[in-house]
Design an enzyme around this catalytic site. Structure first.
Site, mmCIF file in Angstrom:
data_model
loop_
_atom_site.group_PDB
_atom_site.id
_atom_site.type_symbol
_atom_site.label_atom_id
_atom_site.label_comp_id
_atom_site.label_asym_id
_atom_site.label_seq_id
_atom_site.Cartn_x
_atom_site.Cartn_y
_atom_site.Cartn_z
ATOM 1 N N LYS A 34 3.860 12.144 11.170
ATOM 2 C CA LYS A 34 3.865 10.681 11.134
ATOM 3 C C LYS A 34 2.445 10.139 11.177
ATOM 4 O O LYS A 34 2.080 9.263 10.379
ATOM 5 C CB LYS A 34 4.667 10.114 12.307
ATOM 6 C CG LYS A 34 4.837 8.594 12.228
ATOM 7 C CD LYS A 34 5.452 8.019 13.493
ATOM 8 C CE LYS A 34 4.405 7.850 14.569
ATOM 9 N NZ LYS A 34 4.878 7.060 15.720
ATOM 10 N N ASP A 63 8.662 5.862 12.188
ATOM 11 C CA ASP A 63 8.567 5.486 13.600
ATOM 12 C C ASP A 63 9.936 5.011 14.063
ATOM 13 O O ASP A 63 10.946 5.181 13.357
ATOM 14 C CB ASP A 63 7.493 4.409 13.802
ATOM 15 C CG ASP A 63 7.888 3.075 13.177
ATOM 16 O OD1 ASP A 63 8.856 3.039 12.369
ATOM 17 O OD2 ASP A 63 7.249 2.063 13.502
#
Length: 212
Positions: A120, A139
Site C-alpha cells: 500500500k 486503505d
C-alpha cells in the site's frame, strides 16, 4: 460488475470530487515515504502537523540514519506506534543510503524491500512522488467501498487490490487512489454512511441490500 458500470462509477466520482488529491504534505520522494510510514493508524492531518515540525531541518536519509533512535521517537511521538515507526524510519534511511545511493527507488519491488514500506505504501509513493501509479492503495476507505459497492468480496487488502486492477481500466488508477479515499471520508463512512446523499446509490449493492 460490468466494465461499463465501473467506468460510470469513476466518472461520477471524478465529477463529485474534482479536487481530490493526496492529503499528505511533502517536498521530495523521501518526505513522501516518511509521511506514508507515519500515516499508518494515524490521520493525515496529524501526520502533517508532526512533519511540519521537523521536515524543514530533517528531510534526507542521511539525517535519519545519523539520528539516535530516541530522538526520532520524540519527533514522531504523537503519530502513534512511534517506537516501531521510528525503528523503520532509521532502517529505511540506512537501506536507501546503502542500496540505492541515497535516492528513493522508483520501482514497486525495490520500494517494498525497504523496512516499513508495504505494498500500500509503495503504491502511494509511486503515485504521489513519481506520478507513476502501479496499482491502487487499498486503505480502510478503499476496502470498505470496494466491499459495499461490489468491486470485491475479499477482506485482505492485497486481494482486494487484485480484484480492483482486473475491473478498473488503468487510466483510472490515479483517480481511484484519491477519490475512493475522499468518498469514504465524506459519504461512504464506516458508521452511518450517508446513502441518501450518495451519487452512486443506483449502482451500489450495499444500498440495494439495505433498501430491501
Amino acid at each position: 460488475m460490468k466494465k461499463e458500470q465501473v467506468i460510470e462509477i469513476f466518472e461520477i466520482l471524478k465529477k463529485e470530487y474534482p479536487d481530490a488529491k493526496c492529503s499528505l504534505d511533502f517536498n521530495s520522494p523521501f518526505e513522501m515515504m516518511i509521511a506514508v510510514m507515519l500515516s499508518a493508524q494515524c490521520t493525515d492531518e496529524r501526520v502533517n502537523i508532526v512533519t511540519k515540525t521537523f521536515f524543514p531541518k530533517y528531510h534526507t536519509p542521511q539525517d535519519f540514519a545519523d539520528m539516535p533512535l530516541e530522538q526520532i521517537e520524540n519527533l514522531i511521538h504523537s503519530c502513534g506506534f512511534y517506537r516501531n515507526k521510528a525503528k523503520n524510519m532509521k532502517l529505511a534511511s540506512q537501506k536507501i543510503l546503502k542500496d540505492f545511493h541515497g535516492e528513493v527507488p522508483q520501482t514497486m519491488n525495490e520500494l517494498m524491500s525497504i523496512p516499513g514500506v508495504g505494498r500500500k505504501s509503495a503504491n502511494v509513493v509511486m503515485l504521489e512522488a513519481f506520478n507513476n501509479p502501479q496499482g491502487i492503495a487499498v486503505d480502510t476507505h478503499a476496502k470498505r467501498i470496494s466491499n459495499r459497492i461490489g468491486f470485491s468480496k475479499q477482506s485482505e487488502p492485497e486481494k482486494i487490490e487484485q480484484d480492483l486492477l482486473k475491473i478498473i481500466p488503468k487510466e483510472y488508477w490515479k483517480d481511484a487512489n484519491h477519490i475512493l479515499i475522499w468518498h469514504g471520508r465524506n459519504i461512504c463512512k464506516s458508521q452511518n454512511p450517508q446513502c441518501e446523499k450518495c451519487p452512486l446509490h443506483h449502482l451500489c449493492q450495499y444500498r440495494l441490500t439495505i433498501s430491501k
